[in-house]
Design an enzyme around this catalytic site. Structure first.
Site, PDB file in Angstrom:
ATOM      1  N   HIS A  58       0.806  -1.025   0.028  1.00  0.00           N
ATOM      2  CA  HIS A  58       0.032   0.085  -0.103  1.00  0.00           C
ATOM      3  C   HIS A  58       0.969   1.157  -0.009  1.00  0.00           C
ATOM      4  O   HIS A  58       1.131   2.021   1.088  1.00  0.00           O
ATOM      5  CB  HIS A  58      -0.776  -0.073   1.277  1.00  0.00           C
ATOM      6  CG  HIS A  58      -2.190  -0.957   0.940  1.00  0.00           C
ATOM      7  ND1 HIS A  58      -2.883  -1.348   2.067  1.00  0.00           N
ATOM      8  CD2 HIS A  58      -2.738  -1.513  -0.156  1.00  0.00           C
ATOM      9  CE1 HIS A  58      -3.673  -2.150   1.786  1.00  0.00           C
ATOM     10  NE2 HIS A  58      -3.728  -2.258   0.415  1.00  0.00           N
ATOM     11  N   HIS A  79     -10.479  -4.370   4.047  1.00  0.00           N
ATOM     12  CA  HIS A  79      -8.921  -4.585   3.901  1.00  0.00           C
ATOM     13  C   HIS A  79      -8.481  -5.759   3.215  1.00  0.00           C
ATOM     14  O   HIS A  79      -9.087  -6.802   3.436  1.00  0.00           O
ATOM     15  CB  HIS A  79      -8.212  -4.226   5.178  1.00  0.00           C
ATOM     16  CG  HIS A  79      -6.705  -4.039   4.935  1.00  0.00           C
ATOM     17  ND1 HIS A  79      -5.833  -5.220   4.811  1.00  0.00           N
ATOM     18  CD2 HIS A  79      -5.909  -3.171   5.123  1.00  0.00           C
ATOM     19  CE1 HIS A  79      -4.358  -4.668   4.819  1.00  0.00           C
ATOM     20  NE2 HIS A  79      -4.810  -3.063   5.112  1.00  0.00           N
ATOM     21  N   GLU A  95      -6.134  -7.782   3.594  1.00  0.00           N
ATOM     22  CA  GLU A  95      -5.578  -8.722   4.385  1.00  0.00           C
ATOM     23  C   GLU A  95      -6.857  -9.589   5.202  1.00  0.00           C
ATOM     24  O   GLU A  95      -7.008 -10.667   5.436  1.00  0.00           O
ATOM     25  CB  GLU A  95      -4.640  -8.292   5.491  1.00  0.00           C
ATOM     26  CG  GLU A  95      -4.096  -9.179   6.265  1.00  0.00           C
ATOM     27  CD  GLU A  95      -3.415  -8.806   7.290  1.00  0.00           C
ATOM     28  OE1 GLU A  95      -2.908  -9.290   8.548  1.00  0.00           O
ATOM     29  OE2 GLU A  95      -2.566  -7.583   7.268  1.00  0.00           O
ATOM     30  N   CYS A 154       2.115  -7.883  13.451  1.00  0.00           N
ATOM     31  CA  CYS A 154       3.524  -8.224  12.939  1.00  0.00           C
ATOM     32  C   CYS A 154       4.585  -7.281  14.007  1.00  0.00           C
ATOM     33  O   CYS A 154       4.380  -6.244  14.367  1.00  0.00           O
ATOM     34  CB  CYS A 154       3.669  -8.008  11.624  1.00  0.00           C
ATOM     35  SG  CYS A 154       4.477  -6.221  10.840  1.00  0.00           S
ATOM     36  N   SER A 194      -2.633   2.776   3.477  1.00  0.00           N
ATOM     37  CA  SER A 194      -1.831   1.886   4.236  1.00  0.00           C
ATOM     38  C   SER A 194      -2.327   2.119   5.697  1.00  0.00           C
ATOM     39  O   SER A 194      -2.024   2.790   6.512  1.00  0.00           O
ATOM     40  CB  SER A 194      -0.286   2.617   4.242  1.00  0.00           C
ATOM     41  OG  SER A 194       0.563   1.872   5.219  1.00  0.00           O
ATOM     42  N   ASN A 245      -0.850   0.668   8.601  1.00  0.00           N
ATOM     43  CA  ASN A 245      -0.064   0.821   9.615  1.00  0.00           C
ATOM     44  C   ASN A 245       0.280   2.238   9.469  1.00  0.00           C
ATOM     45  O   ASN A 245       0.692   2.912  10.472  1.00  0.00           O
ATOM     46  CB  ASN A 245       1.007  -0.228   9.455  1.00  0.00           C
ATOM     47  CG  ASN A 245       1.997   0.297   8.260  1.00  0.00           C
ATOM     48  OD1 ASN A 245       2.955   0.810   8.105  1.00  0.00           O
ATOM     49  ND2 ASN A 245       1.886  -0.384   7.017  1.00  0.00           N
TER      50      ASN A 245
END
Length: 332
Positions: A58, A141, A143, A211, A239, A241
């Site tokens: 992203h 998202h 994921e 993570c 993004s 994160n």
């Protein structure tokens, strides 16, 4: 890129008190680096075009650079010619996508981050053992869609801590939680705390799903943000994160924090009265974009950045097995 630094600000007597703090670690994580290199190596080995389902990571600059080299990004596999080569993004895909690729006789290279693959395996195991999976993450998202796709009939999405109040399960229900890997650590743990309070039988994953890189970058932004007048986070709007880093900076005590894709989005008025400016970047951001921010600050009278290291990252992932095999066969 042509960088317009504009007119440098007139320095004031307070400029001697200025400082720039630079987060370390920041930027590329092992999973992102692996995914980007995968597309680059695939282009070199197979030639253009190489198709990529969704954005490989992203970040719009990374995607644009790969497009210039011959990568074609698509939303779904029906946009990929039968028999072509397609790379799956770092965020992972569901089993349904793998089946569709096989039906279309596509040559697939799976660049899913191994840490995301770990969450997929946990979902499969919990589902096989009869658990309902409470998946903490953001709807839509990639994921989350990939993880939920491992057990769609046994997965319930929990987006926010307040969503826990709406959940109802029998007292003997088998429940387990998993999470998207790029969330705010603090908010995720608050969600888990509420889930466990309401459902004492809740099972934990074998290890943290968020993570290491996401956690490290959040710890670093807390360190550089606590006393900052301004925290600049480099990263794209999609993004997760990167967006979380802005939130974490403000929660840590930063007076202001903004996310930018690059220096074209910087607003010089943000620097008014800002003595301590802290800079970081999300896990899918190339470092040259951060260096451009530091150059922008330097042109406006801020000193060289002082790195603030809160962790050392040495993890590296090998390339996807499909690509590694072909590279070896080609003598590379």
């Amino acid at each position: 890129m042509n960088i317009d630094l504009g007119n440098p600000r007139v320095l004031s007597p307070d400029d001697a008190e200025r400082q720039v703090l630079l987060a370390d670690p920041r930027g590329y994580c092992a999973g992102v680096d692996r995914a980007v290199v995968t597309v680059e190596e695939a282009l070199d080995l197979y030639g253009a075009p190489v198709y990529v389902r969704k954005q490989i990571v992203h970040n719009k600059h990374v995607v644009s650079n790969l497009e210039k080299r011959g990568a074609i990004f698509v939303e779904e596999l029906d946009e990929v010619p039968v028999g072509a080569t397609v790379v799956f993004s770092a965020h992972g895909v569901s089993p349904a996508v793998h089946r569709e690729a096989a039906e279309r006789e596509l040559k697939t290279i799976d660049a899913t981050c191994p840490l995301v693959t770990k969450v997929h395996r946990e979902a499969v195991r919990f589902a096989r053992e009869g658990y309902t999976i409470l998946l903490i993450g953001h709807a839509g998202h990639e994921e989350v869609e990939g993880t939920a796709g491992e057990a769609p009939d046994q997965t319930v999405l929990v987006e926010h801590p307040d969503d826990v109040d709406k959940l109802e399960f029998p007292a003997d229900a088998k429940l387990a939680w998993l999470s998207q890997t790029t969330l705010s650590v603090d908010e995720t743990m608050e969600t888990v705390r509420r889930l466990r309070s309401k459902f004492p039988q809740l099972e934990d994953p074998p290890s943290d799903d968020i993570c290491y890189a996401t956690q490290n970058r959040q710890v670093a932004v807390k360190e550089i943000g606590a006393a900052a007048d301004l925290v600049i986070v480099v990263g794209s709007a999609n993004s997760s994160n990167s967006v979380r880093l802005v939130e974490v900076a403000l929660e840590a005590g930063a007076k202001s924090s903004y996310r930018i894709d690059d220096i074209s989005e910087l607003d010089e008025s943000w620097l008014d009265g800002a003595s301590t400016v802290s800079v970081t970047s999300g896990a899918s951001v190339p470092d040259h974009l951060v260096q451009e921010v530091l150059a922008y600050l330097a042109e406006r009278g801020y000193p060289d950045a002082r790195p603030v290291q809160t962790a050392e990252e040495t993890l590296a992932f090998s390339l996807p097995k499909e690509l590694h095999k072909d590279l070896k066969a080609a003598g590379r």
